[in-house]
Enzyme design. Structure first.
Site, PDB file in Angstrom:
ATOM      1  N   LYS A  72       0.827  -1.210   0.000  1.00  0.00           N
ATOM      2  CA  LYS A  72       0.000   0.000   0.000  1.00  0.00           C
ATOM      3  C   LYS A  72       0.864   1.265   0.000  1.00  0.00           C
ATOM      4  O   LYS A  72       0.593   2.211  -0.742  1.00  0.00           O
ATOM      5  CB  LYS A  72      -0.947  -0.023   1.209  1.00  0.00           C
ATOM      6  CG  LYS A  72      -1.962  -1.157   1.165  1.00  0.00           C
ATOM      7  CD  LYS A  72      -2.977  -1.069   2.281  1.00  0.00           C
ATOM      8  CE  LYS A  72      -2.362  -1.336   3.645  1.00  0.00           C
ATOM      9  NZ  LYS A  72      -1.850  -2.723   3.766  1.00  0.00           N
ATOM     10  N   THR A  73       1.906   1.276   0.827  1.00  0.00           N
ATOM     11  CA  THR A  73       2.796   2.437   0.858  1.00  0.00           C
ATOM     12  C   THR A  73       3.524   2.590  -0.468  1.00  0.00           C
ATOM     13  O   THR A  73       3.686   3.700  -0.979  1.00  0.00           O
ATOM     14  CB  THR A  73       3.808   2.304   2.006  1.00  0.00           C
ATOM     15  OG1 THR A  73       3.107   2.183   3.254  1.00  0.00           O
ATOM     16  CG2 THR A  73       4.711   3.525   2.072  1.00  0.00           C
ATOM     17  N   ASP A 117      -1.174   6.722   6.442  1.00  0.00           N
ATOM     18  CA  ASP A 117      -1.194   5.296   6.723  1.00  0.00           C
ATOM     19  C   ASP A 117      -2.058   5.033   7.957  1.00  0.00           C
ATOM     20  O   ASP A 117      -2.141   5.870   8.858  1.00  0.00           O
ATOM     21  CB  ASP A 117       0.241   4.806   6.963  1.00  0.00           C
ATOM     22  CG  ASP A 117       0.358   3.298   6.861  1.00  0.00           C
ATOM     23  OD1 ASP A 117      -0.595   2.645   6.389  1.00  0.00           O
ATOM     24  OD2 ASP A 117       1.405   2.754   7.265  1.00  0.00           O
ATOM     25  N   THR A 166      -5.563  -1.220   7.203  1.00  0.00           N
ATOM     26  CA  THR A 166      -5.619  -2.680   7.318  1.00  0.00           C
ATOM     27  C   THR A 166      -6.972  -3.125   7.860  1.00  0.00           C
ATOM     28  O   THR A 166      -7.228  -4.325   7.944  1.00  0.00           O
ATOM     29  CB  THR A 166      -4.512  -3.189   8.262  1.00  0.00           C
ATOM     30  OG1 THR A 166      -4.612  -2.512   9.526  1.00  0.00           O
ATOM     31  CG2 THR A 166      -3.130  -2.902   7.671  1.00  0.00           C
ATOM     32  N   ARG A 225       6.406  -8.384   1.796  1.00  0.00           N
ATOM     33  CA  ARG A 225       7.301  -7.914   2.865  1.00  0.00           C
ATOM     34  C   ARG A 225       7.956  -9.084   3.574  1.00  0.00           C
ATOM     35  O   ARG A 225       9.150  -9.066   3.871  1.00  0.00           O
ATOM     36  CB  ARG A 225       6.522  -7.046   3.868  1.00  0.00           C
ATOM     37  CG  ARG A 225       7.395  -6.503   5.004  1.00  0.00           C
ATOM     38  CD  ARG A 225       6.582  -5.666   5.957  1.00  0.00           C
ATOM     39  NE  ARG A 225       6.164  -4.422   5.322  1.00  0.00           N
ATOM     40  CZ  ARG A 225       5.137  -3.690   5.722  1.00  0.00           C
ATOM     41  NH1 ARG A 225       4.382  -4.114   6.725  1.00  0.00           N
ATOM     42  NH2 ARG A 225       4.838  -2.565   5.114  1.00  0.00           N
TER      43      ARG A 225
END
Length: 356
Positions: A72-73, A117, A166, A225
């Site tokens: 997302k980032t 975020d 999230t 990740r």
């Protein structure tokens, strides 16, 4: 500790680890063409951004939702890059007062991207100020208190808000409705993670073969990740105990050192399954009782372990508690009881139709 290798209990969490953030930044794709996976989201975003560029306007506000670690980032940074704009990054918990948000918005230049975020954790007064900023590109700043307080309108430059969460269900309706485009990020397939690992290995100058990349990808819980984190640990093992080249044997040996099994379960995951199966006969058992059995906080079991175990089909959540499925028994090398699979449906049926 094993010969200098320390298995981290939080090794397979998808949350960002501070020590890894600089390396993660170096692995981020810089354009939609470089971004691996999420084909539907990429196609939709490409249309939104291309149309905005064609009109010479800022894109609609964008909401990115999904589990942590899926990009997302990275997508927020790509949006700014594709539009040739600067990006300002903050997080929901950091915006405690409406004044904090007003100061941030007043410093934006036309076309800037503001990335928030965990936007579902923004303070309520700041969220209400955000409504007007998103719709009318202005905010009202209240000066003073009580009867003498005055409201000063403050014009802000047109900008694009990119929010990441999230927990999309935790967003309020008024905030969610003000986003012009909403994208949900899905977990990655193993083949997509192999592409992520190959690209990361090239950037980090890691010599890894295709079978080793597939081995690491298969244990990464569908999360880039985690895949990149495992890749770095496999590289460490290959450099210390091998010739620096990562082949499938080195990958398997390294992941064994770090307690990551063939399905991507770590020590805590197996402890939860073991307690559920051996200690409670497969359940049902409450999450608090299960947490006590493994010596962890209930929130850790519920937020770190449970999502993947449920997705892997090893635990079922029922009104009476958690139940181990036949797959959990088999994974631990134990004989599943005859009703292990049907037991889940039986408990649900009994709880949902109590008057039958």
């Amino acid at each position: 500790m094993t010969d200098g290798f320390d298995a981290d209990d939080g090794f397979l969490t998808a949350d960002a680890i501070p020590a890894d953030r600089d390396l993660d930044a170096s692995l981020r794709p810089s354009s939609l063409a470089e971004f691996v996976g999420q084909p539907k989201v990429r196609e939709q975003l490409e249309l939104v951004l291309h149309a905005a560029r064609g009109r010479g306007r800022t894109p609609d506000h964008i909401l990115l939702s999904g589990p942590p670690g899926l990009g997302k980032t990275s997508l927020a940074m790509i949006i700014a890059s594709e539009m040739g704009s600067a990006i300002r990054i903050t997080s929901g918990p950091a915006i405690e007062r409406a004044g904090d948000l007003a100061a941030m918005l007043s410093n934006l230049v036309e076309g800037d991207v503001l990335f928030i975020d965990e936007i579902h954790r923004i303070a309520r007064p700041a969220e209400e100020m955000l409504y007007m900023a998103m719709e009318d590109f202005r905010v009202d700043v209240v000066v003073g208190k009580g009867p003498g307080a005055t409201s000063i309108p403050l014009e802000i430059a047109p900008f694009t808000l990119v929010g990441a969460t999230t927990r999309s269900g935790a967003l309020t309706g008024p905030l969610r409705d003000r986003f012009g485009f909403t994208a949900h990020m899905e977990f990655y397939e193993a083949a997509e993670l192999v592409r992520v690992l190959v690209r990361s290995a090239q950037i980090l100058d890691i010599d890894i073969d295709a079978d080793a990349a597939a081995e690491v990808a298969g244990r990464s819980r569908g999360t880039p990740r985690i895949a990149n984190r495992l890749l770095r640990r496999v590289r460490d093992y290959a450099e210390v105990r091998g010739d620096g080249r990562v082949d499938v044997a080195a990958a398997r040996a390294a992941l064994a050192v770090y307690d990551v099994d063939e399905l991507g379960l770590d020590r805590l995951d197996r402890a939860v399954l073991g307690a559920l199966v051996r200690g409670f006969g497969g359940g049902p058992v409450g999450v608090s009782t299960l947490a006590v059995a493994v010596g962890e906080e209930p929130a850790t079991v519920e937020e770190v372990c449970e999502p993947f175990l449920v997705r892997a089909g090893m635990i079922a959540r029922t009104p009476r508690g958690r139940i181990a499925t036949g797959a959990a028994w088999n994974h631990l090398g134990l004989q599943a009881p005859p009703d292990a699979i049907d037991q889940v449906h039986g408990v649900r049926a009994r709880e949902e139709t109590p008057f039958d």
